[in-house]
Every structure is written in C-alpha cells, then in structure tokens.
Scaffold this active site. Structure first.
Site, PDB file in Angstrom:
ATOM      1  N   ASP A 126       0.817  -1.204   0.000  1.00 57.25           N
ATOM      2  CA  ASP A 126       0.000   0.000   0.000  1.00 57.25           C
ATOM      3  C   ASP A 126       0.860   1.267   0.000  1.00 57.25           C
ATOM      4  OD1 ASP A 126      -2.271  -1.578   0.128  1.00 57.25           O
ATOM      5  OD2 ASP A 126      -2.335  -1.514   2.317  1.00 57.25           O
ATOM      6  N   LYS A 127       0.270   2.340  -0.440  1.00 60.58           N
ATOM      7  CA  LYS A 127       0.949   3.637  -0.501  1.00 60.58           C
ATOM      8  C   LYS A 127       1.603   3.998   0.831  1.00 60.58           C
ATOM      9  CE  LYS A 127      -0.120   8.577  -0.841  1.00 60.58           C
ATOM     10  NZ  LYS A 127      -1.198   9.589  -1.035  1.00 60.58           N
TER      11      LYS A 127
END
Length: 353
Positions: A164-165
């Site tokens: 994820d970011k």
C-alpha cells in the site's frame, strides 16, 4: 475496487453544446457486484472514486456525464446488482504509457535479474487514476532502460507484487521476463517469505493466526472485510507473533501465507486490534487507554510522528530466478515508525504498563 479518478464536469449548457460537436469518451466504467445493495448512484460513486467530492459527483450527474446501462440518470437513481456505471467526458482519457522520472530510490540489492527496493511511506507503487506521476514505477522506468510486462500487467512493468501507498518496506522487481515469470509463480504458490512489523491497538495475549475470506466491504468498497463465506472473498491466512507489549499497544510480526489486498489491516481489525493510526480501518482514534487529557495529547503527538498506518514490510525472501538459491533480505523500521515506537516505550515505562 476503489478507483482513483477526479471527475471534472463542464457546465451543463457548455456540455450540451460540446456534445453536438465532439464525441464523448468513456473515462470510468464500474460494474456493480452481484450482491450490490440498492444505493443512490451519488453515494455509490463516493465509495468508489477517490479524490472527488459529493458536489462534483452531483454536478457530473446533473451535466449528463454519468450514465447507467447507457442511459443518463438522476442522482436519486438506485444502483442495482450488475448495473454498468460509466463516466463520459468530451476529451479522451490519458494514455497508459509510463513516463520515467528521476526520483531517488533506496535500492537494497540489485543484479541482472532482480532489484530490491525499500519503499518509503507515501509513495504510490504504480500509476493509476489521478496518480500518473511520482510513483515507484515512474522511478524504476528512469533507473532501468526497460522493464518486463506480462499479460494483465499493463502499466505495472516489473512488478510481481505491491504494498500500500502508506506502507513502507521491501519490494522485489523483476528486470526481465524470465525473472518476472519465475517470481510470479512463487507468489502464486505462496512460497515467498514475507514478514511485516505492525503496531496494533490493545494488548494481544498470545501469538495466533487469522484466516477467512477477504472481500470488499459491501457498504464501503474502499475497504476490505473478513468473511467466513467463500462466495464473498478470497482465502487468506496471517500468522502473528507478539514482539513487545506496551500496555495499550502491541508490536507484532506478521507472516503472510497469502497476499490479499489490505490483508494484515483487515485481519487485525477483524480480531479487534486495528493498526495504530490506520484511518481506513478505525485505528486513527484512541481505542485503548485512559480518558485523561494528557493521554489524549500523547496519542495525538504519536499520530503526528507516524501519520499513517504502522505497517512495515521488513523481511522478504525468495528463490533467485537464475541461481535457484534462496535469498533473504531485511530492512529496519523507517524513522517515523521507529520514533513512534520509542515514544510508546517511554510512555509504557513511565506509567508502569
């Protein structure tokens, strides 16, 4: 899937004039799930499209930019199972070519076949709606002359997995098609060693495992949910080990058997221990502790130090595509995670937790 896209809407009268002169291009297409509950189309799009607002969505609908099953609808339209929702605009969508950008990378290992990157928190892994630049893939495209792609991997050259970011840590990138195929099979077979470090709310009594079927939340498609019904998701297994108890939070190590979207975040929420400061899964508020104002201030300060979910992909192991040797890599916690952890250690020691 929650799509990252900004809906731009011309004024209604301007759109009507342009429709006479220009073809409309499809920018977004969403097919409602078979189990979709009746939901207003404006609320449906709010759950599925990032970087937009209810007002912009309403304007798009009023201007005729949103269609359901090929028909212009009103904001009050209730989305039904299998409805096809599209967003159309006078200009064609941006192409999917990945443009190289000179972005610094923390390269942990590199040879002729693979590259290991320690991704910083906040960096998007690959380009997508409203994230065409500044991604890890843009940086990799600059660093390497060419990255391999496989069917179904358009726009994500070299990637065989992702994080994820706002999760930090190790990613392996394939530098040629042979390496990509070889690594992809290991991920498919779940033979990759992946261990994450997470700070979770609450005092976990003992080591354990979480399993079940992960699928999209039926009311909010932006987040995942753990189900026991096979029809609602994909099988997932996470094993966790307690590393350090700090009173109101616990540092754990998670080992993945499977690699589902938001797997650790979903699993820990499901057992009542969301990740510290994980806004999407309820960890961005005080879940354990006292009601004293000094404690609330302490937690707010810890949130400010670590303004993301406390999750780090610290260990990655795989069989090398060329040498066939097992390779094991580790990277330490990033600065924000380390400082927040030290803050909790200090608080726990002072309070005798």
């Amino acid at each position: 899937m929650r799509l990252k896209n900004t809906i731009f809407v011309p004024m209604a009268d301007q759109l009507e004039h342009e429709q006479e002169e220009k073809e409309l291009f499809e920018h977004l297409r969403i097919v409602a799930d078979k189990g979709q509950a009746l939901l207003r189309v404006d609320k449906f799009l709010m759950n599925r499209v990032e970087n937009t607002s209810r007002n912009r969505i309403k304007n798009a609908i009023d201007a005729g930019n949103v269609m359901v099953n090929g028909q212009v609808i009103k904001a009050s339209y209730k989305v039904k199972p299998q409805d096809v929702i599209t967003v159309v605009l006078p200009d064609p969508p941006r192409d999917t070519e990945v443009y190289p950008e000179d972005i610094p990378l923390d390269i942990h290992y590199e040879d002729d076949d693979v590259l290991l990157v320690n991704k910083v928190p906040g960096m998007v892994v690959h380009p997508g709606y409203n994230n065409y630049t500044g991604t890890l893939v843009n940086a990799l495209t600059f660093h390497l002359n060419q990255l391999p792609t496989l069917p179904g991997n358009t726009g994500r050259p070299g990637l065989v997995h992702r994080i994820d970011k706002d999760t930090s840590g190790l990613l392996v990138i394939a530098k040629n098609e042979w390496a990509m195929t070889f690594l992809a099979k290991q991920f498919f077979d779940h033979s990759i060693e992946r261990r994450y470090f997470a700070l979770v709310w609450g005092d976990l009594a003992e080591d354990g495992s979480v399993s079940g079927y992960i699928g999209r939340n039926l009311k909010d498609r932006r987040v995942m949910e753990l189900y026991q019904e096979e029809s609602l998701g994909k099988w997932s297994v996470t094993h966790y080990k307690v590393l350090e108890r700090l009173g109101y939070v616990t540092l754990i190590e998670c080992q993945l058997e499977t690699g589902r979207t938001h797997q650790i975040r979903t699993h820990m929420k499901a057992i009542g221990h969301p990740l510290f400061n994980d806004a999407a899964y309820g960890g961005d508020r005080i879940l354990k502790g006292t009601s004293f104002s000094k404690y609330r201030q302490f937690v707010d300060n810890a949130f400010a130090i670590l303004p993301r979910q406390a999750l780090h992909a610290g260990v990655l192991g795989f069989v090398h595509p060329r040498t066939k040797e097992f390779m094991h890599f580790e990277v330490p916690l990033p600065e924000d995670f380390r400082l927040a952890l030290e803050k909790w250690r200090g608080y726990s020691s002072t309070m005798g937790l």
